[in-house]
Design a protein around this motif. Structure first.
Motif, short mmCIF file in Angstrom:
data_model
loop_
_atom_site.label_atom_id
_atom_site.label_comp_id
_atom_site.label_asym_id
_atom_site.label_seq_id
_atom_site.Cartn_x
_atom_site.Cartn_y
_atom_site.Cartn_z
N HIS A 72 0.86 -1.18 0.00
CA HIS A 72 0.00 0.00 0.00
C HIS A 72 0.90 1.24 0.00
O HIS A 72 1.73 1.40 0.89
CB HIS A 72 -0.91 -0.02 1.23
N ILE A 73 0.74 2.11 -0.99
CA ILE A 73 1.55 3.32 -1.10
C ILE A 73 0.66 4.53 -0.84
O ILE A 73 -0.31 4.76 -1.56
CB ILE A 73 2.24 3.42 -2.48
N LYS A 74 1.01 5.28 0.22
CA LYS A 74 0.25 6.47 0.60
C LYS A 74 0.99 7.70 0.09
O LYS A 74 2.14 7.93 0.45
CB LYS A 74 0.12 6.57 2.12
N GLU A 75 0.33 8.48 -0.75
CA GLU A 75 0.96 9.65 -1.36
C GLU A 75 0.25 10.95 -0.97
O GLU A 75 0.10 11.85 -1.77
CB GLU A 75 0.99 9.48 -2.88
N ARG A 76 -0.11 11.06 0.29
CA ARG A 76 -0.81 12.24 0.79
C ARG A 76 0.07 13.50 0.70
O ARG A 76 -0.41 14.59 0.49
CB ARG A 76 -1.26 11.99 2.23
N HIS A 77 1.39 13.35 0.85
CA HIS A 77 2.30 14.49 0.83
C HIS A 77 3.09 14.58 -0.48
O HIS A 77 4.16 15.16 -0.52
CB HIS A 77 3.27 14.42 2.01
N GLY A 78 2.54 14.02 -1.54
CA GLY A 78 3.18 14.09 -2.84
C GLY A 78 3.38 12.70 -3.44
O GLY A 78 3.21 11.69 -2.77
N GLY A 83 14.33 10.37 -4.71
CA GLY A 83 14.55 11.64 -4.03
C GLY A 83 13.47 11.98 -3.01
O GLY A 83 13.60 12.94 -2.27
N THR A 84 12.39 11.19 -2.96
CA THR A 84 11.29 11.43 -2.03
C THR A 84 11.62 10.82 -0.67
O THR A 84 12.15 9.72 -0.58
CB THR A 84 9.98 10.80 -2.56
N TYR A 85 11.27 11.54 0.41
CA TYR A 85 11.46 11.04 1.78
C TYR A 85 10.24 10.19 2.14
O TYR A 85 9.09 10.64 2.00
CB TYR A 85 11.59 12.23 2.74
N VAL A 86 10.47 8.95 2.59
CA VAL A 86 9.37 8.01 2.86
C VAL A 86 9.56 7.27 4.18
O VAL A 86 10.66 7.20 4.72
CB VAL A 86 9.23 6.96 1.73
N GLU A 87 8.46 6.72 4.65
CA GLU A 87 8.45 5.77 5.76
C GLU A 87 8.07 4.43 5.15
O GLU A 87 7.08 4.35 4.42
CB GLU A 87 7.41 6.17 6.81
N VAL A 88 8.85 3.39 5.42
CA VAL A 88 8.56 2.06 4.91
C VAL A 88 8.26 1.14 6.09
O VAL A 88 9.03 1.07 7.04
CB VAL A 88 9.75 1.49 4.11
N VAL A 104 4.68 8.53 1.77
CA VAL A 104 5.47 9.72 1.49
C VAL A 104 5.33 10.65 2.69
O VAL A 104 4.22 10.92 3.16
CB VAL A 104 4.97 10.42 0.20
N LYS A 105 6.46 11.12 3.19
CA LYS A 105 6.50 12.03 4.34
C LYS A 105 7.02 13.38 3.91
O LYS A 105 7.65 13.50 2.86
CB LYS A 105 7.41 11.48 5.45
N ARG A 106 6.79 14.37 4.72
CA ARG A 106 7.42 15.67 4.49
C ARG A 106 8.90 15.52 4.74
O ARG A 106 9.29 14.91 5.74
CB ARG A 106 6.82 16.73 5.40
N ASP A 107 9.71 16.05 3.88
CA ASP A 107 11.17 15.91 4.00
C ASP A 107 11.67 16.55 5.29
O ASP A 107 11.36 17.70 5.57
CB ASP A 107 11.84 16.56 2.78
N LYS A 108 12.44 15.80 6.08
CA LYS A 108 12.94 16.29 7.36
C LYS A 108 14.43 16.56 7.30
O LYS A 108 15.09 16.61 8.30
CB LYS A 108 12.65 15.29 8.45
#
Length: 109
Positions: A72-78, A83-88, A104-108
């Motif tokens: 399941h891929i959640k793309e709420r933040h893009g 190059g995308t910051y993610v939580e797996v 997809v997370k907001r880049d920290k």
């Protein structure tokens, strides 16, 4: 008599603290083993590489991530891309993390 009680109290306190220490050590060992024996883990990082279409082996934070149709891929933040910051979230099988969910997370950085 007072000395005997004092010694008994000290022995009980030491025994209890050793038991707590052993429990902590057991928990750390168990948590470490969970990561390598097929239980859920989370990693956060930048997608270094991913196949076109998204299904296959991704590289996130230098680790191999297996993404299947069931992931399941959640793309709420893009949208996810290199190059995308993610939580797996997933489970390890050998050195590969099989992803159950990628968010997809907001880049920290």
């Amino acid at each position: 008599m007072k000395k005997m009680y004092a010694v008994l109290v000290i022995v009980l306190i030491l025994g209890m603290s050793m038991g707590i220490s052993s429990a902590s050590e057991h928990r750390r060992t168990y948590e470490s083993e969970r990561r390598h024996n097929g239980h859920d883990v989370k990693i956060y990082g930048i997608v270094d590489k991913m196949p076109e279409g998204g299904i296959g082996t991704w590289i996130v934070k230098g680790k191999e991530i297996l993404v299947t149709k069931a992931t399941h891929i959640k793309e709420r933040h893009g949208r996810v891309s290199a190059g995308t910051y993610v939580e797996v979230k997933g489970t390890y099988s050998g050195n590969t993390l099989q992803a159950d969910e990628i968010e997809v997370k907001r880049d920290k950085r």
